[in-house]
Write a protein that holds these residues in place. Structure first.
Motif, PDB file in Angstrom:
ATOM      1  N   ASP A 159      34.470  31.886  37.634  1.00 26.54           N
ATOM      2  CA  ASP A 159      33.742  31.520  36.429  1.00 26.54           C
ATOM      3  C   ASP A 159      33.901  32.502  35.281  1.00 26.54           C
ATOM      4  O   ASP A 159      33.256  32.354  34.240  1.00 26.54           O
ATOM      5  CB  ASP A 159      32.253  31.367  36.757  1.00 26.54           C
ATOM      6  N   LEU A 160      34.775  33.501  35.415  1.00 24.80           N
ATOM      7  CA  LEU A 160      34.965  34.460  34.340  1.00 24.80           C
ATOM      8  C   LEU A 160      35.740  33.796  33.204  1.00 24.80           C
ATOM      9  O   LEU A 160      36.850  33.296  33.411  1.00 24.80           O
ATOM     10  CB  LEU A 160      35.724  35.685  34.840  1.00 24.80           C
ATOM     11  N   GLY A 161      35.144  33.785  32.030  1.00 28.93           N
ATOM     12  CA  GLY A 161      35.765  33.113  30.897  1.00 28.93           C
ATOM     13  C   GLY A 161      35.257  31.714  30.666  1.00 28.93           C
ATOM     14  O   GLY A 161      35.592  31.073  29.661  1.00 28.93           O
ATOM     15  N   SER A 162      34.413  31.203  31.604  1.00 31.46           N
ATOM     16  CA  SER A 162      33.850  29.873  31.434  1.00 31.46           C
ATOM     17  C   SER A 162      32.617  29.926  30.540  1.00 31.46           C
ATOM     18  O   SER A 162      32.121  31.010  30.224  1.00 31.46           O
ATOM     19  CB  SER A 162      33.470  29.264  32.792  1.00 31.46           C
TER      20      SER A 162
ATOM     21  N   ALA B  38      30.423  31.963  41.106  1.00 34.45           N
ATOM     22  CA  ALA B  38      31.493  32.941  41.278  1.00 34.45           C
ATOM     23  C   ALA B  38      32.434  32.535  42.412  1.00 34.45           C
ATOM     24  O   ALA B  38      32.019  31.920  43.396  1.00 34.45           O
ATOM     25  CB  ALA B  38      30.910  34.322  41.573  1.00 34.45           C
TER      26      ALA B  38
ATOM     27  N   LEU C 246      30.474  41.517  38.466  1.00 32.65           N
ATOM     28  CA  LEU C 246      31.724  40.774  38.369  1.00 32.65           C
ATOM     29  C   LEU C 246      31.806  39.609  39.342  1.00 32.65           C
ATOM     30  O   LEU C 246      32.817  38.910  39.381  1.00 32.65           O
ATOM     31  CB  LEU C 246      32.911  41.721  38.595  1.00 32.65           C
TER      32      LEU C 246
ATOM     33  N   SER D  93      38.275  40.945  38.724  1.00 35.71           N
ATOM     34  CA  SER D  93      38.268  40.313  37.401  1.00 35.71           C
ATOM     35  C   SER D  93      39.382  39.284  37.280  1.00 35.71           C
ATOM     36  O   SER D  93      39.178  38.182  36.749  1.00 35.71           O
ATOM     37  CB  SER D  93      38.417  41.381  36.308  1.00 35.71           C
ATOM     38  N   VAL D  94      40.557  39.630  37.786  1.00 35.70           N
ATOM     39  CA  VAL D  94      41.685  38.694  37.741  1.00 35.70           C
ATOM     40  C   VAL D  94      41.375  37.442  38.570  1.00 35.70           C
ATOM     41  O   VAL D  94      41.595  36.306  38.128  1.00 35.70           O
ATOM     42  CB  VAL D  94      42.973  39.367  38.252  1.00 35.70           C
TER      43      VAL D  94
ATOM     44  N   GLN E  85      38.416  36.239  39.471  1.00 38.44           N
ATOM     45  CA  GLN E  85      37.350  35.438  38.879  1.00 38.44           C
ATOM     46  C   GLN E  85      37.847  34.667  37.657  1.00 38.44           C
ATOM     47  O   GLN E  85      37.381  33.550  37.380  1.00 38.44           O
ATOM     48  CB  GLN E  85      36.157  36.318  38.483  1.00 38.44           C
ATOM     49  N   TYR E  86      38.798  35.224  36.935  1.00 39.94           N
ATOM     50  CA  TYR E  86      39.367  34.515  35.780  1.00 39.94           C
ATOM     51  C   TYR E  86      40.236  33.340  36.229  1.00 39.94           C
ATOM     52  O   TYR E  86      40.162  32.250  35.662  1.00 39.94           O
ATOM     53  CB  TYR E  86      40.188  35.472  34.923  1.00 39.94           C
ATOM     54  N   LEU E  87      41.039  33.561  37.263  1.00 37.29           N
ATOM     55  CA  LEU E  87      41.950  32.517  37.722  1.00 37.29           C
ATOM     56  C   LEU E  87      41.238  31.423  38.511  1.00 37.29           C
ATOM     57  O   LEU E  87      41.526  30.232  38.344  1.00 37.29           O
ATOM     58  CB  LEU E  87      43.051  33.132  38.594  1.00 37.29           C
TER      59      LEU E  87
END
Length: 251
Positions: free
Chosen positions: A240-243, A74, A99, A232-233, A235-237
């Motif tokens: 690891d969110l979306g990985s 994260a 998250l 959330s934004v 972690q996405y940018l």
């Protein structure tokens, strides 16, 4: 394979005594038996595959079969959250852990609830730690987020050393997309106010400490959900969110 957090020192020996609450859960809820395997974690990244050795009403233990070090994937985020009313902080801790928030810093402000005193505060912190531990176990995080005791906002601002510092504030704010453009930061801090928002003086103090006042969009979010949206934004940018998920065979 079921995962449980145990005190780090308990993994120093081959045979690990299991805390009473974990033993009770394994025995009466999961109905596991000696010979079954579980995963024990120390909350600092160490992961041990273990086999249950003893499991009765008086004691429970497991034998370490193999050990490895898991890395936290994260993006490092510190959430400075003004103490909300009721049990909303419990939701913040639970969902924030899921998250990928790495540090929770409850703060007191002029419009937030005051901290509890003495034993009542100790009991609340213990409950918060249990919530974080269970959320980390459920979401399969290898490292437990840090939980700070509540402190005044000014002290929290001084102690914050995150590279990117965001303050959610409705007044005189920039669009978050503009602030996030450019080189990826090494870490971030999100400052969220109480139900009544920050006072002008508090907002100026945060600005002076390097916090950029931002807004997420046209909608006003509740204090207990605003931090989730920003986390959330980030972690996405940057995280690891979306990985791709883990390839381990832990059910």
């Amino acid at each position: 394979m079921r995962r449980f957090f145990v005190p780090p020192s308990s993994l120093d020996n081959e045979i690990v005594p299991l805390p009473d609450d974990i033993a009770h859960h394994i025995r009466t809820v999961l109905r596991l038996a000696p010979g079954d395997e579980i995963i024990l974690l120390d909350g600092q990244g160490r992961r041990c595959r273990c086999r249950l050795e003893t499991l009765d009403k008086r004691s429970a233990s497991a034998r370490i079969l193999e050990s490895c070090q898991e890395e936290e994937t994260a993006f490092p985020i510190q959430l400075l959250q003004a103490l909300p009313k009721g049990d909303k902080m419990e939701l913040v801790l639970q969902k924030g852990t899921e998250l990928g928030i790495t540090a929770f810093s409850p703060v007191t402000t002029s419009r937030s609830l005051p901290p509890l005193a003495g034993e009542r505060e100790e009991k609340r912190l213990a409950r918060w730690e249990r919530i974080i531990r269970e959320a980390a176990r459920q979401s399969r995080r290898p490292v437990l987020p840090r939980l700070d005791a509540p402190i005044p906002l000014v002290e929290a601002l001084i102690a914050c050393d995150a590279e990117l510092r965001l303050m959610l504030w409705e007044e005189e704010s920039l669009a978050m997309a503009g602030v996030l453009s450019g080189v990826a930061p090494r870490s971030a801090a999100i400052l969220v106010g109480p139900e009544g928002g920050f006072s002008q003086q508090e907002a100026e103090a945060a600005r002076a400490a390097g916090f950029n006042p931002v807004q997420i969009g046209p909608r006003i979010l509740r204090c207990e959900t605003a931090g989730f949206a920003v986390a959330s934004v980030l972690q996405y940018l940057f995280g690891d969110l979306g990985s791709a998920g883990s390839t381990r065979n832990d059910p």
